[in-house]
Scaffold this active site. Structure first.
Site, PDB file in Angstrom:
ATOM      1  N   PRO A   2       0.838  -1.203   0.000  1.00  0.00           N
ATOM      2  CA  PRO A   2       0.000   0.000   0.000  1.00  0.00           C
ATOM      3  C   PRO A   2       0.870   1.248   0.000  1.00  0.00           C
ATOM      4  O   PRO A   2       1.838   1.330   0.749  1.00  0.00           O
ATOM      5  CB  PRO A   2      -0.769  -0.108   1.319  1.00  0.00           C
ATOM      6  CG  PRO A   2      -0.612  -1.503   1.785  1.00  0.00           C
ATOM      7  CD  PRO A   2       0.667  -2.006   1.201  1.00  0.00           C
ATOM      8  N   GLU A   3       0.529   2.215  -0.848  1.00  0.00           N
ATOM      9  CA  GLU A   3       1.309   3.452  -0.903  1.00  0.00           C
ATOM     10  C   GLU A   3       0.588   4.509  -0.069  1.00  0.00           C
ATOM     11  O   GLU A   3      -0.470   4.244   0.502  1.00  0.00           O
ATOM     12  CB  GLU A   3       1.512   3.830  -2.369  1.00  0.00           C
ATOM     13  CG  GLU A   3       2.085   2.623  -3.124  1.00  0.00           C
ATOM     14  CD  GLU A   3       2.646   2.895  -4.499  1.00  0.00           C
ATOM     15  OE1 GLU A   3       2.899   4.055  -4.829  1.00  0.00           O
ATOM     16  OE2 GLU A   3       2.849   1.918  -5.248  1.00  0.00           O
ATOM     17  N   LYS A  53       3.832   5.933   4.419  1.00  0.00           N
ATOM     18  CA  LYS A  53       3.165   4.639   4.564  1.00  0.00           C
ATOM     19  C   LYS A  53       2.956   4.264   6.031  1.00  0.00           C
ATOM     20  O   LYS A  53       2.579   3.140   6.336  1.00  0.00           O
ATOM     21  CB  LYS A  53       3.994   3.562   3.855  1.00  0.00           C
ATOM     22  CG  LYS A  53       4.211   3.864   2.369  1.00  0.00           C
ATOM     23  CD  LYS A  53       5.221   2.907   1.758  1.00  0.00           C
ATOM     24  CE  LYS A  53       5.579   3.339   0.349  1.00  0.00           C
ATOM     25  NZ  LYS A  53       6.655   2.506  -0.223  1.00  0.00           N
TER      26      LYS A  53
END
Ligand SMILES: [Zn+2]
Length: 258
Positions: A2-3, A53
């Site tokens: 996930p960014e 993040k």
């Protein structure tokens, strides 16, 4: 992985799920007990911050739950009336008492810090400016790049969380594509204006994805497929020390010195 935009969306999902009441906090999995999550039991969540993040859940009493899920972790939200014991058994932390039951599973980082420890934490302090922060300043990132990354490729620089926090593989390719720059261009050969443009383009793409929930995919993982703009075959290659892949259109993003 996930960014930054996915982490902001996650924070937006968790905040209302956890509500305003004191929470029951438990750690079904030994890893959660090791992280000391029991210290959060009975406290209210005050707010959730993100930096790149990283997710920081701030509780009353100056305690912070720091989470980085990378590729292996995940957060889940469940309806209290229907979530089963089996679902929660493997969770590192379970937070109950809000509109939803919230649980976290696995991942490289889950730990409880005091607010003071969080402020002084080397790992958090080493992060570059958060690409999604309201007061984000592209000039700040430019100065960091000029200080120590001149011989590195553009995509490699965009992936370095110490230079700019938030972008991952998607934006390391999509940012340069939006700015029509080759992702393997060495940043030392790019003008300040070029770099400011690509930093701003990367941030804009991420902000759009926060709102829409759809991440751009014009070049990322499209090797061999036609460019959406000109039809040329998208190319891809490894970039940086960790050999992560960058993608580009050879016609829309020519090398400057080619
Ligand atoms: Zn093209």
């Amino acid at each position: 992985m996930p960014e930054g935009d996915s982490i902001v969306r996650l924070a937006r999902r968790l905040r209302p799920a956890l509500g305003e009441e004191p929470l029951r906090v438990s750690a079904p999995h030994p890893r959660g007990r090791l992280a000391g999550v029991g210290a959060l039991d009975g406290r209210r969540l005050e707010r959730i911050d993100t930096h790149g993040k990283h997710l920081l859940l701030r509780f009353e009493g100056e305690l912070v739950l720091h989470s980085h899920i990378a590729m292996t972790g995940r957060w889940g939200t469940f309806r209290p009336e229907s979530v089963g014991e089996r679902t929660l058994r493997a969770a590192w932390i379970v937070l109950e008492g809000g509109p939803k039951v919230v649980a976290e599973y696995r991942g490289p980082t889950l730990r409880v810090l005091t607010a003071l420890q969080a402020r002084g934490d080397l790992r958090l302090r080493s992060l570059g400016p958060d690409a999604l922060a309201p007061d984000f300043d592209p000039g700040h990132v430019l100065r960091r790049i000029r200080r120590g990354a001149q011989d590195r490729a553009l995509a490699d620089v965009l992936l370095d969380q110490r230079l700019i926090a938030g972008p991952g593989l998607i934006y390391a390719s999509e940012g340069p594509a939006a700015a029509r720059l080759h992702p393997l261009e060495l940043v030392g050969t790019l003008s300040d204006q070029c770099l400011l443009d690509v930093i701003a383009a990367t941030r804009d793409l991420m902000l759009e994805a926060v709102e829409s929930g759809r991440q751009p995919k014009t070049v990322q993982s499209r090797k061999g497929k036609p460019c959406l703009r000109c039809g040329s075959a998208i190319e891809g290659a490894a970039v940086g020390d960790h050999a992560r892949r960058a993608y580009w259109c050879p016609a829309c993003q020519p090398r400057l010195r080619a």
